[in-house]
Design an enzyme around this catalytic site. Structure first.
Site, PDB file in Angstrom:
ATOM      1  N   HIS A  55      -5.887   1.629  54.754  1.00 56.57           N
ATOM      2  CA  HIS A  55      -5.436   1.062  53.471  1.00 56.57           C
ATOM      3  C   HIS A  55      -5.861  -0.394  53.312  1.00 56.57           C
ATOM      4  O   HIS A  55      -6.004  -0.874  52.192  1.00 56.57           O
ATOM      5  CB  HIS A  55      -3.925   1.239  53.330  1.00 56.57           C
ATOM      6  N   ASP A  56      -6.056  -1.115  54.407  1.00 58.19           N
ATOM      7  CA  ASP A  56      -6.625  -2.456  54.290  1.00 58.19           C
ATOM      8  C   ASP A  56      -8.125  -2.347  53.990  1.00 58.19           C
ATOM      9  O   ASP A  56      -8.617  -2.937  53.029  1.00 58.19           O
ATOM     10  CB  ASP A  56      -6.390  -3.256  55.584  1.00 58.19           C
ATOM     11  N   GLY A  74     -12.045  -5.552  51.490  1.00 56.10           N
ATOM     12  CA  GLY A  74     -12.169  -4.573  52.571  1.00 56.10           C
ATOM     13  C   GLY A  74     -11.247  -4.892  53.727  1.00 56.10           C
ATOM     14  O   GLY A  74     -10.070  -5.224  53.520  1.00 56.10           O
ATOM     15  N   SER A  78      -5.753  -8.335  53.846  1.00 57.30           N
ATOM     16  CA  SER A  78      -5.022  -8.648  52.606  1.00 57.30           C
ATOM     17  C   SER A  78      -3.731  -7.844  52.484  1.00 57.30           C
ATOM     18  O   SER A  78      -2.756  -8.324  51.904  1.00 57.30           O
ATOM     19  CB  SER A  78      -5.912  -8.408  51.378  1.00 57.30           C
ATOM     20  N   THR A 187      -4.929  14.283  62.008  1.00 60.66           N
ATOM     21  CA  THR A 187      -4.459  15.069  63.164  1.00 60.66           C
ATOM     22  C   THR A 187      -3.330  14.354  63.913  1.00 60.66           C
ATOM     23  O   THR A 187      -2.626  14.973  64.709  1.00 60.66           O
ATOM     24  CB  THR A 187      -5.614  15.406  64.141  1.00 60.66           C
ATOM     25  N   LEU A 209      -1.252  14.642  69.404  1.00 62.15           N
ATOM     26  CA  LEU A 209      -2.549  14.932  70.032  1.00 62.15           C
ATOM     27  C   LEU A 209      -3.680  14.755  69.034  1.00 62.15           C
ATOM     28  O   LEU A 209      -3.602  15.237  67.899  1.00 62.15           O
ATOM     29  CB  LEU A 209      -2.584  16.382  70.556  1.00 62.15           C
TER      30      LEU A 209
HETATM   31 CA    CA Z   1      -2.971  17.018  66.108  1.00 63.37          CA
END
Ligand code: CA
Ligand code: HEB
Length: 347
Positions: A55-56, A74, A78, A187, A209
C-alpha cells in the site's frame, strides 16, 4: 584468489556487513522479531507489515504525472509519514493499526521511514516457512507529501481496473502475469475489514505458510459466505472460516491470468522465486536503485515449506472451477477426514 567483497565489522562488534550502511539493520531486525513478530512468528503483524509494503509502494502514478498532477512517490513511506491522510483512504482500511504498531520502532531507530516499511515487511514474511528471503534496501528518499487517493486497488475492482493500475504504477512492468506473482502474498493473509463480523478470516487454510494453498483454494467452487456476507469485495468461499476476495476470484478465472494462477499450484519453487523477484521491484517503486544499498543479507533466510499441497478435507478435483484451458488441473491428494473449518488469524 583475492576476495571480491571486503566485509566491514559493524560498530556493534558482533555483526559484519557487505556495506556499513547495513549495520543498523541488525538491531532493527532483532527488535522487530522480538517485539512485533512475537519472537519470529508469521503472525497477524507479519501479515499486516507485508500488506503495508504494497500500500505504500503502489501509490505512484506516471499516468497522473503525465497530466501534470502529483502521482505519489511509491515506496516513500508516505503511508506512515502522512498516516492521518493516507490511512483514511478506503483501500487502506485497517492499516492505521500496523502503522501505529511500527511507529515506536521507527522512533527508536535511525532508519528512514520508507526503508523501514519495506524492511519490516521483508522480516515479517521471513517468518513464514516457504517464503523467499525478500530484498532489503537502505537509502530511499522519504516522502514530503502524501500520495493522492485512488491508487490502491480494491477487492471490488475488476481485473481490467487492477491490471491497468498495476501497469501504470510500474511503467508497464507489472502486467497480468506479474500481477499474479504479486498476489502470492495472499498465501499469508487474512481480512479484518471486508467482513468485520469475522476479523482475521484467512484467504487460504495455511495463513502461516508461504505455500501454494492459496492458488488451490481460490480455484475451488465457492459455496458459502463465512460470516454475514455478501460484503462489498467478497464472493463465496469453499470453506467455513475462509474469506474470498472478489478480485482474487476474478483474476484466478480471467483468461489473461488463469493459467499463470494455476501454474503456482504445487510449484513451491515458483512461489518462492517469483515473489522474491516481484517484491524486489515493488519495494523500490519511485526510487532510484543506483542510490540504494542492498542489505538483503540482513533479512533472515526463511525455513523451507515441507508440507504437501492438497485439497482441503472433503473436496476434490470435482470441486474445481477449471479456468485454464491449456493445462489440466494438477493432481492433488485430499486431506483425510471430514470437512473442516479454517481458524482465524488473531492479533
Ligand atoms: Ca498459505
Ligand atoms: Fe492484498 C489483505 C486486497 C494485492 C498483501 N488484500 C488484503 C485485504 C484486501 C486486499 C481487501 C484484506 C484487508 C482486510 O483486513 O480486510 N490485495 C488486495 C487487492 C490487491 C491486493 C485488491 C490487488 C489485486 N495484497 C496485494 C499485494 C500484496 C498484498 C500485491 C503484497 C505484496 N493483502 C496482502 C496481505 C494481506 C492482504 C499480506 C493480509 C493482511 C492481514 O492479514 O492483516
Amino acid at each position: 584468489s583475492p576476495q571480491l567483497t571486503r566485509r566491514v565489522t559493524c560498530p556493534d562488534g558482533v555483526n559484519t556487513a557487505s556495506n556499513e550502511a547495513c549495520c543498523q539493520l541488525f538491531a532493527i531486525r532483532d527488535d522487530l522479531q522480538k517485539n512485533l513478530f512475537d519472537g519470529g512468528l508469521c503472525n497477524a503483524e507479519a501479515h499486516e507489515s507485508l500488506r503495508l509494503t504494497f500500500h505504500d509502494a503502489i501509490a505512484i502514478s506516471p499516468a497522473l504525472e503525465a497530466q501534470g498532477i502529483f502521482g505519489g512517490g511509491g515506496a516513500d513511506g508516505s503511508i506512515a509519514i502522512f498516516s492521518e491522510i493516507e490511512t483514511g483512504f478506503h483501500p487502506n482500511i485497517g492499516l492505521d493499526e500496523v502503522v501505529e504498531k511500527q511507529r515506536p520502532f521507527i522512533e527508536r531507530h535511525n532508519l528512514g521511514v520508507a526503508d523501514f516499511i519495506q524492511f519490516a515487511g521483508a522480516v515479517g514474511a521471513s517468518n513464514c516457512p516457504g517464503a523467499p528471503q525478500l530484498a532489503a534496501f537502505v537509502g530511499r528518499k522519504d516522502a514530503t507529501r502524501p500520495a493522492p487517493d485512488g491508487l490502491v486497488p480494491e477487492p471490488f475492482h475488476t481485473p481490467d481496473q487492477i491490471f491497468e493500475r498495476l501497469a501504470d504504477a510500474s511503467n508497464g512492468e507489472f502486467d497480468e502475469i506479474l500481477t499474479v506473482w504479486l498476489l502470492v502474498a495472499h498465501t499469508v493473509a487474512a481480512a479484518n475489514d471486508v467482513d468485520p463480523t469475522i476479523p482475521g478470516s484467512p484467504f487460504d487454510s495455511t495463513p502461516g505458510l508461504f505455500d501454494s494453498q492459496f492458488f488451490v483454494e481460490t480455484s475451488l467452487q465457492g459455496t458459502l459466505f463465512p460470516g454475514d456476507g455478501p460484503n462489498k469485495g467478497e464472493v463465496q468461499s469453499p470453506l467455513h472460516g475462509e474469506l474470498r476476495l472478489q478480485s482474487d476470484f476474478a483474476i484466478a478465472r480471467d483468461n489473461r491470468s488463469a493459467c499463470e494462477w494455476q501454474s503456482f499450484i504445487n510449484n513451491q519453487t515458483k512461489v518462492h522465486d517469483m515473489f522474491q523477484f516481484v517484491f524486489h521491484d515493488l519495494s523500490i517503486l519511485g526510487q532510484d536503485i543506483d542510490t540504494l544499498v542492498d542489505c538483503t543479507e540482513v533479512v533472515p533466510v526463511p525455513k523451507p515449506f515441507t508440507g504437501t499441497t492438497h485439497f482441503p478435507a472433503g473436496l476434490t478435483i470435482k470441486d474445481v472451477n477449471h479456468a485454464c484451458a491449456e493445462t489440466p488441473f494438477p493432481v492433488l491428494p485430499t486431506d483425510p477426514g471430514p470437512k473442516t473449518s479454517v481458524a482465524p488469524v488473531l492479533p
